[in-house]
Design an enzyme around this catalytic site. Structure first.
Site, short mmCIF file in Angstrom:
data_model
loop_
_atom_site.label_atom_id
_atom_site.label_comp_id
_atom_site.label_asym_id
_atom_site.label_seq_id
_atom_site.Cartn_x
_atom_site.Cartn_y
_atom_site.Cartn_z
N ASP A 138 27.66 8.36 9.70
CA ASP A 138 26.75 9.14 9.10
C ASP A 138 26.29 8.39 7.64
O ASP A 138 25.14 8.04 7.31
CB ASP A 138 26.85 10.52 8.90
CG ASP A 138 25.81 11.09 8.52
OD1 ASP A 138 24.88 11.56 9.12
OD2 ASP A 138 25.77 11.42 7.27
N ALA A 165 21.87 11.94 9.44
CA ALA A 165 21.66 10.76 10.46
C ALA A 165 22.35 11.49 11.91
O ALA A 165 21.58 11.13 12.81
CB ALA A 165 22.48 9.50 10.04
N ASP A 166 23.57 11.98 11.70
CA ASP A 166 23.99 12.54 12.96
C ASP A 166 23.17 13.45 13.75
O ASP A 166 22.87 13.57 14.86
CB ASP A 166 25.50 12.91 12.85
CG ASP A 166 26.56 12.14 12.76
OD1 ASP A 166 26.59 11.23 13.48
OD2 ASP A 166 27.35 12.25 11.73
N ILE A 167 22.68 14.22 12.81
CA ILE A 167 21.79 15.71 13.27
C ILE A 167 20.48 15.02 13.81
O ILE A 167 20.24 15.52 14.75
CB ILE A 167 21.63 16.41 12.06
CG1 ILE A 167 23.09 17.18 11.63
CG2 ILE A 167 20.55 17.79 12.59
CD1 ILE A 167 22.89 18.05 10.23
N GLY A 170 21.25 13.45 17.28
CA GLY A 170 21.51 14.73 18.18
C GLY A 170 20.46 15.46 18.50
O GLY A 170 20.18 15.91 19.71
#
Length: 392
Positions: A138, A165-167, A170
């Site tokens: 991230d 960034a992950d969220i 996702g």
């Protein structure tokens, strides 16, 4: 009936991006079977123990799933996975770059024999291009996407306090999977989805990119304030606590000068005539605002701003969020079971027709392995043999 009742998702996932996407699907009623390494599982289980003995990231992203331990480096483990895929609707994976293809789990390898299967791949940089094989975490994507360049103070860039960034990746995986399910209902065929963390976060940074069109200067790092709108950010009250406020237009500026600052002459002061003027003279304006606010406590400032219709907010911490009166008043909290007992959990935003959302347990490592294998027709002695071989 939940919207995704009858949909089965196989998740080869770890960390945050893919687990967050598949949890959204589980929230809507999908059966999500999370494949984990025997003995260790998703490495996010070990990030910390702050959530009553469990990892805070894992608790957040993995409720309502079934955990199946499976050694995918073994032939027996791959045979079990193939049986699961034969009955699945969606495969979500965020393995290391190229790993799924090497295992024969790429869309092209699966599509002929699994025509209806939707395959969603989540990676740092996408399936091709010069950066495709780079590892991506991230913070690294926050740097590559320019997020760090616009976040923080003049002196120091700062990462986001959450895995932004992950969220982003996702949520794009989640919405693309929903769209693919709708499309499959029309065509009868599954599709491949490729979600790049870089592309997801770049989309979210659209405003700063366009602000810097044609190599213009980007928004300056402004801490908790806004880079281009003023006053918009934190200001200290007389009790030493900060209050957030935001002014967006001339009407609000006029009200703020007359009813809060008690200085109507500022409305026609050339230094503050427009937002651009106020931004250019923010030091002088900040001094005026702090002088006015120094007479009141933070709660008194908030009350005055609210009464005048000026947007404002408390500077809450995590304890303040846990106890937020709006979340309590709107009945947003539920309890979900876990290996360490009940855990509080927020119900998902939105909702369909007021139906109660699915809020099932956070699984222990391998908790559903026996039940899943029995459902596939494995006998007790076969399951025992798999245990002895370290396959499960």
């Amino acid at each position: 009936m939940s919207p995704l009742d009858g949909i089965t998702v196989i998740a080869l996932e770890h960390a945050v991006a893919a687990p967050f996407a598949s949890r959204q699907l589980a929230d809507l009623g999908a059966r999500v079977i999370k494949i984990e390494r025997p003995a260790t599982g998703d490495f996010a289980r070990g990030y910390d123990t702050r959530a009553r003995g469990m990892s805070s990231h894992f608790v957040w992203t993995n409720r309502s799933k079934e955990s199946l331990t499976l050694d995918l480096k073994s032939d027996a483990g791959m045979d079990i996975l193939r049986k699961l895929l034969s009955e699945a609707d969606v495969l979500v994976q965020n393995l290391a770059p190229g790993a799924a293809d090497r295992m024969g789990l790429g869309f092209e390898a699966l599509h002929d024999s699994h025509e209806k299967l939707i395959v969603c791949n989540i990676s740092g940089y996408g399936p091709d291009g010069p950066e495709t094989d780079r590892k991506a975490y991230d913070l690294l994507i926050q740097a590559e996407a320019g997020f760090l360049s616009i976040t923080g103070t003049d002196a120091h860039p700062s990462k986001a306090g959450i895995s932004v960034a992950d969220i982003a990746a996702g949520m794009y995986a989640y919405s693309n999977i929903l769209a693919a399910l709708i499309q499959r209902g029309k065509t009868g065929k599954g599709v491949e989805i490729n979600i790049s963390m870089l592309e997801a976060l770049a989309e979210w940074i659209g405003y700063p990119m366009y602000y810097a069109t044609d190599n213009a200067s980007p928004p300056a790092r402004a801490g908790a304030a806004h880079a281009t709108i003023f006053p918009y950010g934190p200001f200290f009250a007389g009790d030493g606590k900060e209050v957030m406020l935001g002014l967006q237009n001339a009407r609000e500026w006029t009200i703020f000068c007359k009813e809060i600052l008690d200085e109507p002459a500022l409305v026609t002061d050339a230094r503050f005539a427009t937002n651009a003027d106020r931004s250019a003279h923010k030091l002088e304006l900040t001094a005026i605002i702090l002088s006015a606010f120094s007479k009141w406590t933070s709660e008194e400032v908030i009350a005055k701003l609210s009464a005048a219709g000026i947007a404002n907010a408390r500077m809450n911490d995590m304890a303040g969020l846990w106890a937020h009166p709006q979340l309590q008043a709107r009945d947003r909290w539920r309890e979900v079971d876990s290996p360490f007992g009940p855990m509080p959990a927020l119900i998902p935003p939105g909702g369909l027709g007021g139906a109660e959302p699915r809020m099932d347990a956070i699984p222990a490592l391998g908790q559903q392995t026996l039940a899943i294998l029995q459902g596939l027709g494995f006998k007790s002695d076969e399951i025992d043999a798999l245990k002895e071989q370290g396959v499960i």
